[in-house]
Design a protein around this motif. Structure first.
Motif, mmCIF file in Angstrom:
data_model
loop_
_atom_site.group_PDB
_atom_site.id
_atom_site.type_symbol
_atom_site.label_atom_id
_atom_site.label_comp_id
_atom_site.label_asym_id
_atom_site.label_seq_id
_atom_site.Cartn_x
_atom_site.Cartn_y
_atom_site.Cartn_z
ATOM 1 N N UNK A 143 0.828 -1.185 0.000
ATOM 2 C CA UNK A 143 0.000 0.000 0.000
ATOM 3 C C UNK A 143 0.871 1.246 0.000
ATOM 4 N N UNK A 144 2.034 1.168 -0.633
ATOM 5 C CA UNK A 144 2.963 2.282 -0.706
ATOM 6 C C UNK A 144 3.161 2.658 -2.158
ATOM 7 N N UNK A 145 3.777 3.821 -2.377
ATOM 8 C CA UNK A 145 3.960 4.277 -3.740
ATOM 9 C C UNK A 145 5.348 4.855 -3.929
ATOM 10 N N UNK A 146 5.667 5.161 -5.195
ATOM 11 C CA UNK A 146 6.952 5.748 -5.509
ATOM 12 C C UNK A 146 8.113 4.821 -5.223
ATOM 13 N N UNK A 147 9.246 5.411 -4.844
ATOM 14 C CA UNK A 147 10.457 4.638 -4.631
ATOM 15 C C UNK A 147 10.434 3.801 -3.357
ATOM 16 N N UNK A 148 9.378 3.927 -2.543
ATOM 17 C CA UNK A 148 9.278 3.140 -1.320
ATOM 18 C C UNK A 148 8.558 1.816 -1.551
ATOM 19 N N UNK A 149 8.033 1.607 -2.755
ATOM 20 C CA UNK A 149 7.330 0.362 -3.042
ATOM 21 C C UNK A 149 8.269 -0.824 -2.939
ATOM 22 N N UNK A 150 7.789 -1.899 -2.319
ATOM 23 C CA UNK A 150 8.520 -3.163 -2.177
ATOM 24 C C UNK A 150 9.758 -3.035 -1.291
ATOM 25 N N UNK A 151 9.707 -2.103 -0.340
ATOM 26 C CA UNK A 151 10.807 -1.933 0.604
ATOM 27 C C UNK A 151 10.446 -2.484 1.985
ATOM 28 N N UNK A 152 9.256 -3.052 2.128
ATOM 29 C CA UNK A 152 8.833 -3.574 3.426
ATOM 30 C C UNK A 152 9.621 -4.833 3.782
ATOM 31 N N UNK A 153 9.600 -5.180 5.031
ATOM 32 C CA UNK A 153 10.351 -6.324 5.525
ATOM 33 C C UNK A 153 9.823 -7.622 4.914
ATOM 34 N N UNK A 154 10.699 -8.464 4.365
ATOM 35 C CA UNK A 154 10.255 -9.736 3.779
ATOM 36 C C UNK A 154 9.629 -10.648 4.828
ATOM 37 N N UNK A 155 8.706 -11.486 4.397
ATOM 38 C CA UNK A 155 8.115 -12.465 5.283
ATOM 39 C C UNK A 155 7.755 -13.718 4.494
ATOM 40 N N UNK A 156 7.563 -14.793 5.203
ATOM 41 C CA UNK A 156 7.283 -16.075 4.547
ATOM 42 C C UNK A 156 6.054 -15.974 3.652
ATOM 43 N N UNK A 157 6.113 -16.662 2.519
ATOM 44 C CA UNK A 157 4.985 -16.711 1.598
ATOM 45 C C UNK A 157 4.072 -17.903 1.865
ATOM 46 N N UNK A 158 4.385 -18.674 2.906
ATOM 47 C CA UNK A 158 3.580 -19.855 3.228
ATOM 48 C C UNK A 158 2.168 -19.452 3.651
ATOM 49 N N UNK A 159 1.195 -20.190 3.188
ATOM 50 C CA UNK A 159 -0.182 -19.959 3.604
ATOM 51 C C UNK A 159 -0.392 -20.495 5.010
ATOM 52 N N UNK A 160 -1.216 -19.848 5.812
ATOM 53 C CA UNK A 160 -1.519 -20.374 7.143
ATOM 54 C C UNK A 160 -2.156 -21.755 7.029
ATOM 55 N N UNK A 161 -1.933 -22.626 7.995
ATOM 56 C CA UNK A 161 -2.489 -23.993 7.935
ATOM 57 C C UNK A 161 -3.995 -24.033 7.756
#
Length: 308
Positions: free
Chosen positions: A81-99
């Motif tokens: 939910x960010x724009x400009x040069x800050x896009x995709x700068x958030x902290x990485x996290x697992x892509x696993x789906x919850x059980x």
């Protein structure tokens, strides 16, 4: 054939020129322009997913597997939910789906006589299991690549070349993660590559280029290995800071041997490079069980804008 080690390809642009030339001669461009989905979901491969639907009225995608799991684009985990040069700068996290996610696909539990018959039919063999689960994982890739948001977010034209480039990029993300699991991961990656290759062959044939199918597949295979080799080199810690952006430009954005744009003209390229780097980091945080079962979901792009 995917073996886990890639030899860098040469002449990627010349190969794309050859593919585009074949495309033009076969009238593929016109056919694909009439087909809104250049890579529709593969059907009848391992039956991991039996029904998929596109609701054209509200532009929402849903899919129901034989165990009742419904995949809806409004339930895809985190979104940017960010724009400009800050896009995709958030902290990485697992892509696993919850059980307990409704998107998760689980192997059915059979007992007694049914289990005995299925065992005789080799349903529980490693090969059979890998075919089912790699089909699920591959459909997660195709789902991300087919979403309109990925083209809107990165200002990409929806065409065969771009869709194929994005498909290869997401295949690389999965194969890179699988290689970290050693021999078992490489073997699983080979099954995933076979699903991908079968899918691409179906789509090229369906586009009306049957007489040129062998040539198409050879050229696309070389492009695949060349792109994967370039991504492998660009993601290394010792790679130049902007190497990944340049690789993204060559593999996804550039139709010809044109220099990468600078300044605001390169915003979309740099954003896709950041997205790629973040998804790569997310993959490293995703556990083996999630990858081997296909129960992952790439980051949502639904609320993302990269406009400066």
């Amino acid at each position: 054939m995917y073996s886990g080690s890639i030899v860098p390809g040469q002449g990627m642009l010349s190969r794309w020129s050859r593919v585009i030339s074949l495309c033009s001669r076969a009238g593929l461009g016109e056919r694909l322009s009439r087909n809104k989905s250049a890579f529709p979901l593969l059907r009848n491969y391992s039956k991991a997913v039996e029904r998929d639907t596109l609701d054209k009225d509200n532009n929402s995608f849903s899919r129901k597997d034989r165990h009742g799991a419904v995949l809806d684009r409004n339930d895809t985990g985190s979104s940017f939910q960010v724009s400009g040069n800050m896009a995709f700068m958030s902290k990485p996290r697992s892509l696993a789906l919850p059980p307990n996610s409704t998107l998760s696909v689980h192997e059915p539990e059979f007992k007694g006589f049914y289990r005995f018959i299925l065992r005789l039919l080799l349903y529980y063999s490693k090969e059979s299991h890998y075919i089912r689960t790699t089909d699920v994982l591959y459909k997660r890739i195709v789902y991300q690549v087919d979403r309109p948001e990925i083209y809107d977010t990165f200002s990409l034209e929806k065409c065969f070349r771009t869709t194929y480039a994005l498909l290869v990029l997401h295949m690389w993300l999965c194969l890179s993660r699988l290689k970290a699991e050693g021999k078992e991961g490489i073997e699983f990656g080979q099954y995933l590559y076979e699903v991908y290759n079968h899918d691409v062959e179906i789509r090229v044939a369906a586009a009306g280029v049957n007489l040129l199918l062998t040539t198409w597949m050879k050229d696309l295979e070389k492009i695949f290995y060349g792109n994967v080799a370039a991504y492998d080199a660009a993601i290394l810690p010792e790679a130049a800071k902007d190497e990944l952006s340049h690789v993204i430009w060559r593999n996804v954005f550039s139709d010809e041997d044109a220099p990468m744009p600078k300044g605001s003209a390169a915003t979309a390229v740099q954003a896709l490079a950041r997205y790629t780097r973040r998804e790569y980091a997310c993959m490293t945080l995703t556990d083996k069980e999630a990858i081997f079962s296909g129960n992952i979901m790439f980051s949502s792009l639904g609320k993302c804008s990269i406009q400066s």
